[in-house]
Design a protein around this motif. Structure first.
Motif, PDB file in Angstrom:
ATOM      1  N   GLY A  42     107.559   2.922 -48.516  1.00 27.79           N
ATOM      2  CA  GLY A  42     105.947   3.310 -48.651  1.00 27.79           C
ATOM      3  C   GLY A  42     105.932   4.206 -50.004  1.00 27.79           C
ATOM      4  N   CYS A  43     106.792   5.251 -50.143  1.00 25.80           N
ATOM      5  CA  CYS A  43     106.752   6.071 -51.319  1.00 25.80           C
ATOM      6  C   CYS A  43     107.040   5.274 -52.404  1.00 25.80           C
ATOM      7  N   VAL A  44     107.977   4.465 -52.753  1.00 29.92           N
ATOM      8  CA  VAL A  44     108.110   3.669 -53.620  1.00 29.92           C
ATOM      9  C   VAL A  44     106.727   2.916 -53.965  1.00 29.92           C
ATOM     10  N   ILE A  45     106.373   2.201 -53.226  1.00 37.36           N
ATOM     11  CA  ILE A  45     105.067   1.349 -53.168  1.00 37.36           C
ATOM     12  C   ILE A  45     103.827   2.100 -53.659  1.00 37.36           C
ATOM     13  N   ALA A  46     103.832   3.600 -53.281  1.00 42.88           N
ATOM     14  CA  ALA A  46     102.854   4.216 -53.718  1.00 42.88           C
ATOM     15  C   ALA A  46     103.000   4.393 -55.455  1.00 42.88           C
ATOM     16  N   LEU A  47     104.175   4.802 -55.648  1.00 45.34           N
ATOM     17  CA  LEU A  47     104.567   4.878 -56.974  1.00 45.34           C
ATOM     18  C   LEU A  47     104.520   3.879 -57.994  1.00 45.34           C
ATOM     19  N   LEU A  48     104.955   2.710 -57.435  1.00 50.53           N
ATOM     20  CA  LEU A  48     104.916   1.756 -58.524  1.00 50.53           C
ATOM     21  C   LEU A  48     103.231   1.362 -58.677  1.00 50.53           C
ATOM     22  N   GLY A  49     102.290   1.360 -57.367  1.00 47.09           N
ATOM     23  CA  GLY A  49     100.955   1.067 -57.650  1.00 47.09           C
ATOM     24  C   GLY A  49     100.295   1.955 -58.780  1.00 47.09           C
ATOM     25  N   ALA A  50     100.764   3.493 -58.614  1.00 50.15           N
ATOM     26  CA  ALA A  50     100.214   4.301 -59.411  1.00 50.15           C
ATOM     27  C   ALA A  50     100.624   3.865 -61.020  1.00 50.15           C
ATOM     28  N   TRP A  51     101.852   3.605 -61.243  1.00 46.43           N
ATOM     29  CA  TRP A  51     102.603   3.171 -62.513  1.00 46.43           C
ATOM     30  C   TRP A  51     101.768   1.744 -62.881  1.00 46.43           C
ATOM     31  N   ARG A  52     101.576   0.835 -61.872  1.00 49.44           N
ATOM     32  CA  ARG A  52     100.737  -0.292 -62.585  1.00 49.44           C
ATOM     33  C   ARG A  52      99.420  -0.060 -62.938  1.00 49.44           C
ATOM     34  N   TRP A  53      98.747   0.715 -62.154  1.00 54.31           N
ATOM     35  CA  TRP A  53      97.466   1.397 -62.422  1.00 54.31           C
ATOM     36  C   TRP A  53      97.088   2.115 -63.612  1.00 54.31           C
ATOM     37  N   ARG A  54      98.334   2.752 -64.309  1.00 53.82           N
ATOM     38  CA  ARG A  54      98.210   3.449 -65.365  1.00 53.82           C
ATOM     39  C   ARG A  54      98.490   2.445 -66.541  1.00 53.82           C
ATOM     40  N   GLN A  55      99.436   1.557 -66.306  1.00 54.50           N
ATOM     41  CA  GLN A  55     100.009   0.586 -67.488  1.00 54.50           C
ATOM     42  C   GLN A  55      98.492  -0.388 -67.771  1.00 54.50           C
ATOM     43  N   THR A  56      97.844  -0.966 -66.561  1.00 54.05           N
ATOM     44  CA  THR A  56      96.854  -1.829 -66.663  1.00 54.05           C
ATOM     45  C   THR A  56      95.536  -1.161 -67.317  1.00 54.05           C
ATOM     46  N   SER A  57      95.355   0.266 -66.825  1.00 53.30           N
ATOM     47  CA  SER A  57      94.530   1.036 -67.495  1.00 53.30           C
ATOM     48  C   SER A  57      94.628   1.183 -69.069  1.00 53.30           C
ATOM     49  N   LEU A  58      95.757   1.372 -69.307  1.00 56.26           N
ATOM     50  CA  LEU A  58      96.177   1.658 -70.871  1.00 56.26           C
ATOM     51  C   LEU A  58      95.962   0.411 -71.622  1.00 56.26           C
ATOM     52  N   ALA A  59      96.435  -1.026 -71.074  1.00 52.37           N
ATOM     53  CA  ALA A  59      96.257  -2.119 -71.754  1.00 52.37           C
ATOM     54  C   ALA A  59      94.756  -2.429 -71.649  1.00 52.37           C
ATOM     55  N   LEU A  60      94.200  -2.188 -70.813  1.00 53.64           N
ATOM     56  CA  LEU A  60      92.423  -2.495 -70.850  1.00 53.64           C
ATOM     57  C   LEU A  60      91.653  -1.443 -71.929  1.00 53.64           C
ATOM     58  N   ARG A  61      92.124  -0.401 -72.071  1.00 49.41           N
ATOM     59  CA  ARG A  61      91.496   0.518 -73.098  1.00 49.41           C
ATOM     60  C   ARG A  61      92.129   0.358 -74.613  1.00 49.41           C
ATOM     61  N   GLU A  62      93.564   0.061 -74.571  1.00 50.89           N
ATOM     62  CA  GLU A  62      93.990  -0.041 -76.029  1.00 50.89           C
ATOM     63  C   GLU A  62      94.693  -1.290 -76.228  1.00 50.89           C
ATOM     64  N   GLY A  63      94.343  -2.161 -75.511  1.00 52.39           N
ATOM     65  CA  GLY A  63      95.075  -3.637 -75.690  1.00 52.39           C
ATOM     66  C   GLY A  63      96.446  -3.623 -75.417  1.00 52.39           C
TER      67      GLY A  63
END
Length: 110
Positions: free
Chosen positions: A58-79
């Motif tokens: 569960g802890c790993v899933i939460a961390l992976l979700g946060a990492w994916r969200w950050r990567q997705t946000s960066l990709a949306l914002r900066e390409g």
């Protein structure tokens, strides 16, 4: 605003990370329940190990979700590249492994 990210995509990314958090909390709660509520398991070490594995997953899933969200946000914002399916595959494999472990414990009990 020119070059800005459509709010729909940002909100979709937030909904996705919240789904990852719900899944993580479910795993953590189930792990605690296995250790403290499910007293039917004859081998306390097996019970504790299964509970700890579920909480850790569960802890790993939460961390992976946060990492994916950050990567997705960066990709949306900066390409750039969106996160690949590796984390989703990890989540599916983790769920299957835990389900098989629970099934094994049930078979051992009977």
């Amino acid at each position: 605003m020119p070059g800005g990210v459509d709010a729909r995509f940002t909100l979709a990314a937030e909904r996705t990370v919240l789904a990852w958090v719900r899944t993580a909390l479910g795993f953590m709660a189930a792990g605690v329940a296995v250790v403290y509520v499910a007293g039917d398991i004859e081998h306390p070490i097996l019970e504790t190990a299964l509970g700890l594995i579920m909480v850790a997953l569960g802890c790993v899933i939460a961390l992976l979700g946060a990492w994916r969200w950050r990567q997705t946000s960066l990709a949306l914002r900066e390409g750039g590249e969106m996160p690949g399916p590796a984390h989703v595959t990890f989540l599916i494999v983790g769920i299957v492994v835990v389900a098989v472990a629970i099934a094994v414990v049930i078979v051992i009990q009977t």
